[in-house]
Scaffold this motif. Structure first.
Motif, PDB file in Angstrom:
ATOM      1  N   PHE B  53       0.823  -1.208   0.000  1.00 32.53           N
ATOM      2  CA  PHE B  53       0.000   0.000   0.000  1.00 32.53           C
ATOM      3  C   PHE B  53       0.862   1.266   0.000  1.00 32.53           C
ATOM      4  O   PHE B  53       0.483   2.272  -0.603  1.00 32.53           O
ATOM      5  N   LEU B  72      -4.327  -5.969  -1.219  1.00 33.81           N
ATOM      6  CA  LEU B  72      -5.621  -6.484  -0.737  1.00 33.81           C
ATOM      7  C   LEU B  72      -5.494  -7.955  -0.383  1.00 33.81           C
ATOM      8  O   LEU B  72      -6.026  -8.409   0.641  1.00 33.81           O
TER       9      LEU B  72
ATOM     10  N   LEU C  46     -14.606  -4.776   3.396  1.00 31.26           N
ATOM     11  CA  LEU C  46     -13.324  -4.219   3.843  1.00 31.26           C
ATOM     12  C   LEU C  46     -12.357  -4.064   2.672  1.00 31.26           C
ATOM     13  O   LEU C  46     -11.748  -3.000   2.469  1.00 31.26           O
ATOM     14  N   ALA C  50     -10.856  -0.485   1.149  1.00 30.49           N
ATOM     15  CA  ALA C  50      -9.424  -0.209   1.001  1.00 30.49           C
ATOM     16  C   ALA C  50      -9.097   0.093  -0.453  1.00 30.49           C
ATOM     17  O   ALA C  50      -8.380   1.041  -0.764  1.00 30.49           O
ATOM     18  N   PHE C  51      -9.660  -0.695  -1.361  1.00 32.59           N
ATOM     19  CA  PHE C  51      -9.375  -0.518  -2.783  1.00 32.59           C
ATOM     20  C   PHE C  51      -9.842   0.847  -3.284  1.00 32.59           C
ATOM     21  O   PHE C  51      -9.086   1.579  -3.921  1.00 32.59           O
ATOM     22  N   PHE C  53     -10.492   3.592  -1.614  1.00 34.53           N
ATOM     23  CA  PHE C  53      -9.760   4.709  -1.006  1.00 34.53           C
ATOM     24  C   PHE C  53      -8.322   4.799  -1.549  1.00 34.53           C
ATOM     25  O   PHE C  53      -7.785   5.894  -1.715  1.00 34.53           O
ATOM     26  N   LYS C  65     -14.336  12.400  -6.063  1.00 33.27           N
ATOM     27  CA  LYS C  65     -15.518  12.411  -5.194  1.00 33.27           C
ATOM     28  C   LYS C  65     -16.326  11.131  -5.350  1.00 33.27           C
ATOM     29  O   LYS C  65     -16.735  10.530  -4.371  1.00 33.27           O
ATOM     30  N   ASN C  68     -14.540   8.170  -3.911  1.00 34.73           N
ATOM     31  CA  ASN C  68     -14.563   8.313  -2.453  1.00 34.73           C
ATOM     32  C   ASN C  68     -15.916   7.912  -1.871  1.00 34.73           C
ATOM     33  O   ASN C  68     -15.977   7.233  -0.845  1.00 34.73           O
ATOM     34  N   VAL C  69     -16.983   8.349  -2.549  1.00 40.45           N
ATOM     35  CA  VAL C  69     -18.319   8.018  -2.040  1.00 40.45           C
ATOM     36  C   VAL C  69     -18.554   6.514  -2.146  1.00 40.45           C
ATOM     37  O   VAL C  69     -19.150   5.904  -1.249  1.00 40.45           O
ATOM     38  N   LEU C  72     -16.981   5.167   0.823  1.00 43.18           N
ATOM     39  CA  LEU C  72     -17.782   5.425   2.036  1.00 43.18           C
ATOM     40  C   LEU C  72     -18.903   4.403   2.170  1.00 43.18           C
ATOM     41  O   LEU C  72     -19.189   3.898   3.258  1.00 43.18           O
ATOM     42  N   ILE C  76     -19.010   2.069   5.369  1.00 42.58           N
ATOM     43  CA  ILE C  76     -20.108   2.086   6.336  1.00 42.58           C
ATOM     44  C   ILE C  76     -20.755   0.694   6.409  1.00 42.58           C
ATOM     45  O   ILE C  76     -21.081   0.193   7.492  1.00 42.58           O
ATOM     46  N   VAL C  79     -18.585  -1.608   8.549  1.00 44.96           N
ATOM     47  CA  VAL C  79     -18.776  -1.415   9.991  1.00 44.96           C
ATOM     48  C   VAL C  79     -20.064  -2.100  10.462  1.00 44.96           C
ATOM     49  O   VAL C  79     -20.078  -2.811  11.468  1.00 44.96           O
ATOM     50  N   ILE C 105     -27.769   5.464   5.642  1.00 47.79           N
ATOM     51  CA  ILE C 105     -26.585   6.237   5.253  1.00 47.79           C
ATOM     52  C   ILE C 105     -26.102   5.862   3.860  1.00 47.79           C
ATOM     53  O   ILE C 105     -25.790   6.718   3.041  1.00 47.79           O
TER      54      ILE C 105
ATOM     55  N   LEU D  40     -26.971   6.501  14.027  1.00 47.83           N
ATOM     56  CA  LEU D  40     -26.907   7.218  12.760  1.00 47.83           C
ATOM     57  C   LEU D  40     -25.916   8.369  12.824  1.00 47.83           C
ATOM     58  O   LEU D  40     -25.106   8.558  11.912  1.00 47.83           O
ATOM     59  N   MET D  43     -22.258   7.078  12.914  1.00 46.11           N
ATOM     60  CA  MET D  43     -21.810   6.558  11.622  1.00 46.11           C
ATOM     61  C   MET D  43     -21.699   7.689  10.598  1.00 46.11           C
ATOM     62  O   MET D  43     -20.799   7.705   9.762  1.00 46.11           O
ATOM     63  N   PHE D  51     -14.548  11.236   4.484  1.00 45.98           N
ATOM     64  CA  PHE D  51     -14.735  11.999   3.248  1.00 45.98           C
ATOM     65  C   PHE D  51     -13.891  13.266   3.245  1.00 45.98           C
ATOM     66  O   PHE D  51     -13.173  13.540   2.283  1.00 45.98           O
ATOM     67  N   MET D  54     -10.188  12.472   2.933  1.00 49.80           N
ATOM     68  CA  MET D  54      -9.828  12.035   1.591  1.00 49.80           C
ATOM     69  C   MET D  54      -9.851  13.211   0.623  1.00 49.80           C
ATOM     70  O   MET D  54      -9.011  13.334  -0.255  1.00 49.80           O
ATOM     71  N   GLU D  55     -10.852  14.065   0.759  1.00 41.49           N
ATOM     72  CA  GLU D  55     -11.091  15.120  -0.219  1.00 41.49           C
ATOM     73  C   GLU D  55     -10.151  16.306  -0.080  1.00 41.49           C
ATOM     74  O   GLU D  55      -9.942  17.055  -1.035  1.00 41.49           O
TER      75      GLU D  55
END
Lengths: 254, 254, 254, 254, 254
Positions: B53, B72, C46, C50-51, C53, C65, C68-69, C72, C76, C79, C105, D40, D43, D51, D54-55
């Motif tokens: 990484f 990964l 997971l 990682a990939f 990001f 963006k 990144n989303v 996210l 989420i 988790v 979310i 909520l 998280m 975000f 990262m951004e």
């Protein structure tokens, strides 16, 4: 009989209480010198790892591998010191097996550094990489087999020392040593000889620990731990700082 | 009766004590070779993941995917080895299901590497991607169904082997193999054949484990674990290092 | 009486033992298909996180963006799957509330992707963003109120379905759909229609789960979980991979 | 007596069982609306933090501080919501002290944002920075002293309100407000007035909570928590998203 | 006897209950001022660490080391404050050894900052680095030996003060001080004198704490903790912010 029963129940209560007490004694006493040395070395490894991983992006691209590997060495050592420290705080004991697991990963990585920093400034043949790796494995596997009792302790010691001497030959008089001398890069030559000093003098602590701790019983376990911790501070963190300075010196030059 | 009662209470105390004792036995004994191999492989996976990484940013952009995927693979393997190691240290047992969960994610990712490193140097059709993915799923699902007892163990073995042979066909004689040969990129051709050797020889350990561990009971669980751990060291970490060297070689060229 | 007392104490010992046994049963059995699907989905999430990001830095700036989303969303979900998996392994139960928290979310974030990937290639009005967000909230809040019993289950279902249909309208025939068609970007049009298929077919699993699991009881909880897990694999990971490929395709073009 | 003893032992068994039961009740019930709002928000804070961090690399260099600080705000809030949520799930209680610790770090950081986004587009004097910081500390320390009972609750309220009003003055009519108006940067003026609205309307929730929850007892703790959670969603996450959009708008312009 | 036995069993139940109660008292009371100061400082350190590590990438390359080291200082302090806070919440005690371990790593790092920020703008001889490092070690080791009772408390104090005075000499009148004055870099001169003020005034808190807390017992442990926490807030976080501002000022100039 009543007394016996009450005693038995009280014993049960005592166990519960002493468990709580145990949990309390996991805090360091302020005159616990050995525990403090474990704490310092683990936190130092953490700081060094963060530093090397942050800094690797700031050197030129062919040097990043070397700084990354320095970070891997302290990072792996950090993880193991957390385990060792935890066991020490809990039981007052420090099984040598965790140090060997650490060494089996970090010492080959450190010796690979000699190859990597040479490869960053001039073309070197990859067979040198394999010879150094082999030497470090002989040194470590011999030592482990001897200390774990799989083979005779003295035999293990001799095998281990042979591996170490071979490594010293390679980095002083062998191809690696010659390649460094021929590189004509002043900063590299200085770095190379500083790292060599660490491998020669700093690493001597490990066979000495073996002799005094296992072959002759001439030193108590606590002193041995403090010495090992101090040695690892020099042999891993200072080693990495030297590699990093060399990388910075060779990056800013251009 | 008093004796019985005291015995019963003592039993209770013993349970409490033995719980504490259990907690103590979770430390590795210095001659615990299997435990040590679990520890080494998990720490090696961690170091490899951090390295891949960190290093992915240092290769040219079309090669980063490949190095990321190598990270990964070792990262997922690290997480699973932490679970497996924990169970092993606690119970002396290593349920095969955790290895299958690991394989179900890492082996398709590794086979996708063949596609990714081809795609980094020349245009390849995406149907190759799907064929390789399908082959790996057949290999894994067949093996899992057989070992978990959902289908006949021999049948599962045959299905699994079929998938593996199909993958070997694809990367040696199929389109993937031809595409690599035609790429005219010396470093890629070498990498491709090194990875092929790992898939051929290194992966042979898994069906052999299946045969000796499940079909014939010709090997004890401990040896099997040491062999699997060693195999994963080569098949995941060395695999990734080869991908990374190829990426470095192709990045520095320009 | 002695027997009673010994029985009582034995019961106490049994509780202690069964606690230990419980701890043992938190390991996955090798034929535990539902547990395995929870494990696979959480590890897959997971790896995907990682990939995404790692890879976001490798696409051009207006596409980051979106990637990144995607990270996210899987992050989420990771988790929440860790929580759900833990509860499942411990109790054999999977409260639907954790899935709803996750959806509240991740689903708005995924629908925002439609806006983000459009905004990366052409100017779009921000009112579209708010309409899509509103539709997803109607869909989710309706479903939650119905399943938690705050309102009538059928009414909740109808509200939820209305929100979903509105989203489908927006991305097929509404402004979002038209904007994509007019963009003249081949890779975007393909991506957009692939994502649309996931929202149409992949997401249909959730109202179907609602019908079979809550309105009619036509399916057992275990099968429902396996189906939900598989659906999330496609709806979150494959969704993100498609967004990422689109970002890569549009980045390498320049 | 036998019955008494069996009862006593049964009591002991009951304690053990109820401990297990307790552990079970730490799972969220599907109609636990307050718990769900804690989940909520925590998280959401996590996702927002990831975000923003990262951004921040994707905006121009003088805007990164602002996006970083937005990430710090949601990050610190995330850590505290994890604590608050854990305490709530375990005890059904939510000590206000954790919210004050959070506010003592995040609210000054947010007000510093007004300074940072101004400083990113034009030269501003640093005394504004100190005035805003002072105002926020008066607001927070006054409120804390009043709620913890160190000073009279009404006095604490008045001190706190005074600090808030001073902040409002500074960002509307004071130098900060004038500097924004004079900047001639359309996107900044819009951002500035959106953030101002949040500080005016969104933050009004905190003195209202103080009045209804502490001065008059006109609201139950659960509703107060849901309201606080919703308010923090707007006041921290939406606040950060607005800062980030401003940074993106001012970065892509060049 | 029955009563005795029931009492004994009740005692056992009480232990179980009180364990649970204990777990409850680990929450902060809203008027627990010392606990709150521990919480604030640890969260502040976390935020500062994240900020410095994020921001280091945004300054020019020769300044990154300095910002990284500022992040290491707050990061190491964060880890130690988590330990100290945990022990305080659990036992109401705060062993000084954890503060010394923290200082043994962070204070040398902070003094190295003086060297690093000089080296970022002009050539300085490395012997200055070693002199500063030596001074800080004398200061810390002297203090630790005195407080842990290895040597006489007053002697330890004198040794420690000597080290501190030597450092002050070096950064005011010694080579470091002269080098800064001669650099002709206005922003550096301001930074250097701000950092000097922290080392002079802010650090005076530590010998004062030694005098009042150990030599004369003139202050209670709680007040001492609040004062130490506040001092660390200034001496570590403000110190780092000053280094960072200097780095930003010198980066944007070009």
């Amino acid at each position: 009989m009543k007394i016996l029963k009450i005693l038995a129940i009280a014993l049960l209560a005592l166990i519960a209480v002493s468990t709580a007490a145990n949990a309390t004694t996991t805090f360091l006493a302020s005159d616990d010198f050995v525990g403090m040395s474990f704490w310092l070395i683990s936190m130092g490894m953490l700081a060094a790892t963060a530093f090397f991983f942050m800094e690797q992006a700031n050197v030129s691209v062919q040097w990043r591998k070397s700084v990354n590997v320095a970070g891997l060495v302290t990072g792996i050592a950090f993880v193991h010191y957390m385990y060792i420290r935890g066991i020490w705080v809990e039981t007052g004991d420090t099984p040598i097996i965790y140090r060997y697991i650490d060494w089996l990963i970090t010492i080959p990585l450190q010796l690979i550094e000699f190859y990597l920093i040479l490869a960053a400034v001039r073309k070197v043949e990859s067979s040198m990489f394999w010879r150094i790796l082999l030497g470090s494995l002989i040194m470590l596997v011999g030592g482990y087999l001897g200390q774990a009792g799989f083979i005779n302790a003295t035999l293990g010691f001799i095998i281990s020392i042979t591996g170490w001497i071979y490594i010293l030959y390679e980095i002083f008089s062998g191809e690696a040593g010659k390649a460094a001398a021929k590189s004509g890069n002043k900063s590299l030559v200085m770095t190379f000889s500083a790292l060599r000093m660490i491998v020669t003098i700093g690493w001597a602590i490990y066979p000495l620990g073996y002799i005094f701790g296992y072959l002759t019983d001439g030193i108590d376990a606590n002193s041995l731990n403090v010495i090992y911790n101090l040695a690892d501070f020099v042999n891993k963190i200072a080693f990495g700082v030297i590699v990093w300075s060399c990388a910075v010196a060779n990056s800013s030059r251009r």
